[in-house]
Design an enzyme around this catalytic site. Structure first.
Site, PDB file in Angstrom:
ATOM      1  N   SER A 158      79.043  32.615  35.782  1.00  0.00           N
ATOM      2  CA  SER A 158      77.606  32.422  35.986  1.00  0.00           C
ATOM      3  C   SER A 158      77.063  31.244  35.168  1.00  0.00           C
ATOM      4  CB  SER A 158      76.850  33.692  35.590  1.00  0.00           C
ATOM      5  OG  SER A 158      77.456  34.818  36.179  1.00  0.00           O
TER       6      SER A 158
HETATM    7  N1  SAM Z   1      80.504  38.018  34.530  1.00  0.00           N
HETATM    8  C1  SAM Z   1      81.370  37.021  35.099  1.00  0.00           C
HETATM    9  C2  SAM Z   1      81.731  35.932  34.159  1.00  0.00           C
HETATM   10  O1  SAM Z   1      81.209  35.901  33.045  1.00  0.00           O
HETATM   11  O2  SAM Z   1      82.565  35.105  34.545  1.00  0.00           O
HETATM   12  C3  SAM Z   1      80.814  36.439  36.376  1.00  0.00           C
HETATM   13  C4  SAM Z   1      80.908  37.398  37.468  1.00  0.00           C
HETATM   14  S1  SAM Z   1      80.918  36.787  39.108  1.00  0.00           S
HETATM   15  C5  SAM Z   1      79.335  36.082  39.267  1.00  0.00           C
HETATM   16  C6  SAM Z   1      80.828  38.390  39.897  1.00  0.00           C
HETATM   17  C7  SAM Z   1      82.089  39.208  39.787  1.00  0.00           C
HETATM   18  O3  SAM Z   1      81.807  40.511  40.281  1.00  0.00           O
HETATM   19  C8  SAM Z   1      83.226  38.677  40.638  1.00  0.00           C
HETATM   20  O4  SAM Z   1      84.359  38.457  39.829  1.00  0.00           O
HETATM   21  C9  SAM Z   1      83.482  39.792  41.653  1.00  0.00           C
HETATM   22  O5  SAM Z   1      84.831  39.945  42.021  1.00  0.00           O
HETATM   23  C10 SAM Z   1      82.960  40.999  40.886  1.00  0.00           C
HETATM   24  N2  SAM Z   1      82.615  42.163  41.701  1.00  0.00           N
HETATM   25  C11 SAM Z   1      81.999  42.215  42.912  1.00  0.00           C
HETATM   26  N3  SAM Z   1      81.871  43.498  43.324  1.00  0.00           N
HETATM   27  C12 SAM Z   1      82.424  44.278  42.343  1.00  0.00           C
HETATM   28  C13 SAM Z   1      82.611  45.681  42.168  1.00  0.00           C
HETATM   29  N4  SAM Z   1      82.204  46.579  43.066  1.00  0.00           N
HETATM   30  N5  SAM Z   1      83.212  46.106  41.038  1.00  0.00           N
HETATM   31  C14 SAM Z   1      83.659  45.239  40.094  1.00  0.00           C
HETATM   32  N6  SAM Z   1      83.513  43.898  40.208  1.00  0.00           N
HETATM   33  C15 SAM Z   1      82.898  43.423  41.309  1.00  0.00           C
END
Ligand code: SAM
Length: 219
Positions: A62
């Site tokens: 992000s």
């Molecule tokens: N917090 C992260 C970082 O600091 O790099 C950025 C996260 S990215 C914007 C969103 C993440 O949420 C992705 O890696 C995606 O695979 C994950 N995601 C989406 N749906 C999810 C779920 N139901 N459970 C766990 N992770 C999920």
């Protein structure tokens, strides 16, 4: 080699403070965590830019401002137990680990969860525990939490998160349509919940039982 320490200070002074991030502990953590180490080396030159960056598997780390804004809304003092949904690169969890006692983080894509866990080990972030799975179900075996932060965008507030928060606990999440959302802070109170609205944003989708349907996410 770039002066990453200088670039982090610049990031805090030009991207975070002017947009209203005030919590000194959050600013310090953002100045401390080495964001470039959470992206591929060919992106190190952009690691402190004012934007999200690709981390593989169609996912992103992000924008620094969103990491700081979401972290600030958790109102951390240092003794909290926090759940993050969406480990991604691990960067947000690393920031949280400097500000709370215990951080649990869930990622649905196993390869990202594995890489993040290796990163935490190699960098000495010892108070973070990584799980692979559907984070829309929360982490009932570790509940209740002082804070839950969801770093992917959801169409609604999963009831599971409210149930897994302590009274006065904070849920910070992005909610709205597939390509346009708003950041919210939801507080669990004795009477139910209180919701306050923050900044508009666009995030990758939260895919799972209580989030977006994987098959229909782009339709
Ligand atoms: N917090 C992260 C970082 O600091 O790099 C950025 C996260 S990215 C914007 C969103 C993440 O949420 C992705 O890696 C995606 O695979 C994950 N995601 C989406 N749906 C999810 C779920 N139901 N459970 C766990 N992770 C999920």
């Amino acid at each position: 080699m770039k002066d990453f320490k200088y670039l982090r200070r610049q990031m805090v002074e030009t991207q975070l403070m002017p947009r209203g991030i005030r919590d000194e502990r959050v600013l310090k953590a953002m100045e401390t965590v080495e964001r470039h180490l959470f992206v591929k080396e060919d992106l190190w030159g952009n690691a402190y830019d004012d934007c999200a960056l690709p981390i593989g598997e169609g996912q992103t780390i992000s924008q620094p401002y969103m990491v700081a804004a979401m972290t600030e809304l958790l109102e951390l003092k240092g003794d909290e137990k926090i759940l993050e949904i969406g480990t991604g690169s691990g960067y947000q969890a690393a920031v949280l680990s400097l500000l709370a006692k215990d951080v649990f983080t869930i990622e649905r894509i196993a390869s990202l969860a594995f890489k993040a866990e290796e990163k935490f080990k190699s960098l000495g972030y010892n108070n973070i525990r990584v799980k692979t799975g559907d984070g829309t179900l929360g982490l009932p075996e570790e509940a209740p939490f002082d804070g839950i932060i969801v770093t992917a965008a959801s169409p609604k507030i999963p009831d599971t998160y409210i149930k897994q928060l302590k009274i006065n606990g904070r849920l910070v999440m992005l909610m709205g349509s597939r390509y346009s959302q708003t950041l919210y802070k939801i507080k669990r109170t004795q009477a139910g919940i209180s919701i306050s609205e923050s900044t508009p944003c666009v995030f990758v989708p939260l895919i799972g039982q209580e989030g977006w349907d994987e098959e229909r996410v782009d339709s």
